[in-house]
Every structure is written in C-alpha cells, then in structure tokens.
Design an enzyme around this catalytic site. Structure first.
Site, mmCIF file in Angstrom:
data_model
loop_
_atom_site.group_PDB
_atom_site.id
_atom_site.type_symbol
_atom_site.label_atom_id
_atom_site.label_comp_id
_atom_site.label_asym_id
_atom_site.label_seq_id
_atom_site.Cartn_x
_atom_site.Cartn_y
_atom_site.Cartn_z
ATOM 1 N N GLU A 150 -3.779 10.242 4.622
ATOM 2 C CA GLU A 150 -4.622 9.822 5.740
ATOM 3 C C GLU A 150 -4.700 11.066 6.592
ATOM 4 O O GLU A 150 -3.689 11.490 7.172
ATOM 5 C CB GLU A 150 -3.986 8.666 6.510
ATOM 6 C CG GLU A 150 -3.991 7.363 5.732
ATOM 7 C CD GLU A 150 -3.393 6.210 6.516
ATOM 8 O OE1 GLU A 150 -4.146 5.363 7.011
ATOM 9 O OE2 GLU A 150 -2.156 6.152 6.623
ATOM 10 N N GLU B 273 0.847 -1.199 0.000
ATOM 11 C CA GLU B 273 0.000 0.000 0.000
ATOM 12 C C GLU B 273 0.878 1.243 0.000
ATOM 13 O O GLU B 273 1.862 1.314 0.724
ATOM 14 C CB GLU B 273 -0.862 -0.046 1.274
ATOM 15 C CG GLU B 273 -1.635 1.204 1.579
ATOM 16 C CD GLU B 273 -2.383 1.117 2.924
ATOM 17 O OE1 GLU B 273 -2.321 0.055 3.596
ATOM 18 O OE2 GLU B 273 -3.010 2.115 3.302
#
Ligand code: NAG
Length: 462
Positions: free
Chosen positions: A236, A231
């Site tokens: 975020e 990933e």
C-alpha cells in the site's frame, strides 16, 4: 448502446438468453504475463489476464435494459430488495482502456486514476488476476516468495496503489451463491479485512439496504453488508510512503451489523483485525528508506520481494515471518529496522514484531487476538487471490499511510507520524483536479521458491 452481459438472473433465464445474445458486448480480459520460478529452473512465463472488480461496474435490467446501478446510484424502482435486484439485473461488461484506464502490455499492468469517457468519469479501479476466464488464480505462498516491479512515481499524497492477497473464492462465490451468475469472470467476490461495505454485490445479492454516503463529498457510499476476509497486503504505497500488512480474520463472512463488521466504535469486536500488523518504515522511525531520492528512490521503478517463512521451511509449516527485500538498479536493499527506543530492532513482520510495535504505539493487539501470523498462514493454505488497485480515500485522505494519523493526535507520540504528507493533503476533490493523470504500473510479477525470483548468487547448487 450499453456494453453488457447477462450475469445475475434466474427466473427469466430462458427469455433472457433469447433476448440478450444480440446486444451483448463481450467481456474481454486484458492479458498479463506472469512468471513462475524455481531455484534451478529459473522463471517461466504464464499467460494470465486481469478482471475489473464488479463494484466498479454498472448494471442493467436483463429484460428491459433499464439501469439498475449507475455509479453509486441504485435504481429504486427496479432494485427494491437485495435478492430480487440480483435476480433481474446483470452486471455490465467493461471497456478496460476506454472507460476504466486499465491497460496491459506483456508483463505490465497500468491503472490510471481518472478516466473521462463518453458516459462520465471513472475514478480508481481494482483488478484481480485470473487463471482462466472464469476463475481467479489462487496463490499458495507459504515457504515461497512473491515479487513484482512497481512504478509509484506518479502517485502523489493521498493516492494509494495496492497489491494484496485476499481470501476470495476462486469462482467469485458463484457456486456457493447460485444467484451470482457473474462469478470471477465479472470480478465478483471481493472481500478484505476492512469488511468493506462498498462491495455492491455480495453473496449473490445487491448490497442496497441502508445505502448511504460516508464522506461529506458523497464519493464514498456503503451498504448494510460488509465483505470480511483475511488479507495480506504486500504493497500500500505512493511516492511518499509504503506499508505491508497482515490482517487476520476469524472467519470469511458477510457481516450485517456494526459489531461483526467492526464499524465505528466496535472496531475491536469485528470478525477481522482491521488495524492489522503493518510494517511502515517511516512509522517505525526510519525516514531514510523510502521516498523520492531516498535509499529506495520512488521516482524510479522498484522491485518488491516478499518471502513467507514457515517454522520448518516447508509449505505446510506454521507461518512465522513475512520478510521484505527491495531491489533497485541491480542493488538489493534490505528492509529497514525498527528505530524506536526500547523496541527490539526487528526488520520483518513476525508475531514478536507485532506485539512490540503495538505496545510501543499504545495500540490494542487485536492481531494477536485474531490468531496472529499462524491464523494468516492457515488461511493461506487454501490459496489467496491477487488484487491490484489505485484508490483515493474520501474518508481518511490516506493519512493513516502517508501523513499524521489520527490527525488530532500529537505528532510527537510514537506511531502517529506515518509519512511526510500534510494534514490537508489527500482530499479526493483536489486530487481529481490536480492529478487526474496519476497512475501506477505493476510489472514482472514472479512467484516461486524462496530466492528464485531475483538473482541472489551465481549457480543454484543443484
Ligand atoms: C493530463 O494529460 C493530458 C494529456 O496528456 C494533458 O492534456 C493534461 O494537461 C494533463 N493534466 C494535468 C493536470 O497534468
């Protein structure tokens, strides 16, 4: 009437087709314009669409319409074992706006946190970018850059927006696993470096073994299997904190035991580096860059640009650096520098930054053990799938991103404070009650040559 479509079946297929067609509700993917950019040609629009992750969907028995899965509850009469359940049940189609609070307009995508609808309440969502109705778009980003605008102003402590690339199969795994008839069209095949156990359908099977709640409020559930893969998370964040993180895995695989999945105390035996190497400016002790009223003012729209630099500046070279640049109100804002005594003032994600940060914070460098950035780069060669989400965090209340983590550690220790949110923030029960209208808007997604997605200079020298 259930909105649904046949997706996971095999033995009853002939019967099913005959029975199903009249009751099917179509799966209609919201359209989203993105832009492909070149240094000299500018940015050209491409019409794409988004699809809801299958784990947010209910499922029904193909032959009888009985519920197979509703919310986090498996029907244990229909769904006795993983293989049979997947054979007889169909993942339902999605009412994007009405049931999930997912809307698009032109180049803009909005994800709402809480959506009340006739059959209940939906909390959070994740969508993937489709190239066509049955296929995710694969992005090859080495020696390229990727940019997007984001409005995170409606995201309080504890609520996270995410934009990430993961090593998903373009078809959602349907060619590898013939019992997965749903494919990318129904958002199957999600995996990430946390080896998430909450992914409900994996490898053409239902993840219903050992299915139990993992949070005291029973909002989070997990099954035996975890979906592990590399990933690269570019965003975020909420209005208080932001991080970008690379998480290599030694393999893309379904894990089925605590060691491979890296559960509990076996975190550092996993297929994946679950810590990743994160660039969180606040954690790196620059508290002026990001937040409400800060250099990057999160009360307003932000442009986030990420460059994937290779050692020889070609798409086939080794990935050596992931650089970040922000833009707001027409002004380019460089990433912050590491501001920790004894640590070189890195301003981007490199293997050198990762080892310096981890030794300063006393963290194990599992990133390096998993192959570091060059491992991430090799996975990127096959192209990665773009996912965007809005999520709360029932287990850790997002304190690892926007608060003090681990919560029992002294906040004077380096690396423990990641943001300004309090230890009591981020409880999903409170968030649902106090911030049901929270949302994130991603827009203006652009990708292409380094320097092509935002104006850096006049003329391109072609
Ligand atoms: C959320 O939005 C609705 C509709 O605009 C409004 O009636 C409600 O008061 C809002 N709730 C909160 C907690 O702000």
């Amino acid at each position: 009437m259930f909105r649904r479509i046949l997706v996971l079946f095999s033995v009853f297929s002939a019967v099913v087709h005959a029975q199903q067609v009249s009751v099917l509700a179509p799966e209609t993917h919201p359209l989203l314009t993105i832009y492909k950019c070149t240094t000299c040609g500018g940015c050209q629009p491409q019409t794409r669409s988004v699809v809801l992750d299958a784990s947010w969907r209910s499922a029904h028995r193909v032959t009888t319409n009985e519920v197979c899965l509703s919310g986090n509850t498996w029907n244990r009469i229909v769904c006795i074992d993983p293989v049979l359940c997947a054979k007889v049940c169909a993942v339902d189609s999605a009412d994007y706006a009405g049931q999930y609070g997912i809307t698009t307009s032109g180049n803009s995508l909005r994800l709402r946190y809480v959506t009340h609808h006739a059959e209940g309440t939906n909390v959070g969502s994740r969508v993937f970018l489709l190239e066509s109705d049955n296929k995710y778009q694969k992005f090859s980003l080495k020696n390229r850059e990727f940019a997007f605008d984001v409005d995170a102003s409606q995201l309080p402590c504890g609520l996270k927006s995410s934009l990430s690339f993961t090593e998903m199969d373009a078809d959602g795994g349907s060619s590898k696993f013939p019992d997965n008839k749903a494919g990318a069209k129904f958002g199957t095949g999600y995996c990430d470096a946390q080896c998430p156990h909450e992914v409900k359908w994996q490898n053409g099977e239902a993840n219903l073994l050992d299915w139990f709640p993992t949070s005291v409020d029973t909002r989070a559930w997990r099954g035996k299997y975890g979906a592990c893969c590399t990933e690269v998370n570019l965003w975020e964040a909420n209005q208080h904190s932001a991080a970008y993180t690379a998480y290599p895995c030694i393999q893309k695989a379904r894990c089925d035991n605590v060691i491979d999945c890296g559960d509990w105390h076996d975190r550092y035996n996993s297929f994946c580096d679950k810590d990743g190497c994160d660039y969180n400016s606040h954690r790196l002790n620059d508290k002026t860059l990001f937040g409400s009223g800060k250099a990057i003012d999160t009360t307003k729209k932000i442009t986030v640009i990420t460059q994937f630099i290779t050692h020889d500046n070609t798409p086939t070279g080794n990935l050596v650096e992931i650089r970040r640049i922000y833009r707001q109100n027409g002004i380019v804002i460089q990433n912050s520098r590491v501001n920790i005594p004894g640590v070189p003032p890195h301003d981007s994600l490199t293997d050198g930054f990762c080892s310096a940060q981890k030794s300063a914070f006393g963290d194990r460098n599992y990133f390096e053990e998993m192959g570091g950035l060059s491992r991430v780069g090799r996975v990127m060669d096959d192209g990665l799938v773009l996912g965007m989400s809005i999520l709360d965090d029932p287990e850790r209340h997002l304190l690892w991103l926007d608060g003090t983590f681990p919560p029992d550690r002294d906040s004077s220790e380096p690396g423990v404070v990641r943001g300004t949110c309090s230890l009591t923030s981020g409880n999903p029960t409170d968030l649902e009650a106090e911030s049901p209208n929270a949302s994130v808007t991603f827009s203006n997604i652009r990708y292409g040559d380094i320097g092509s997605t935002y104006p850096t200079r006049s003329g391109c020298g072609c």
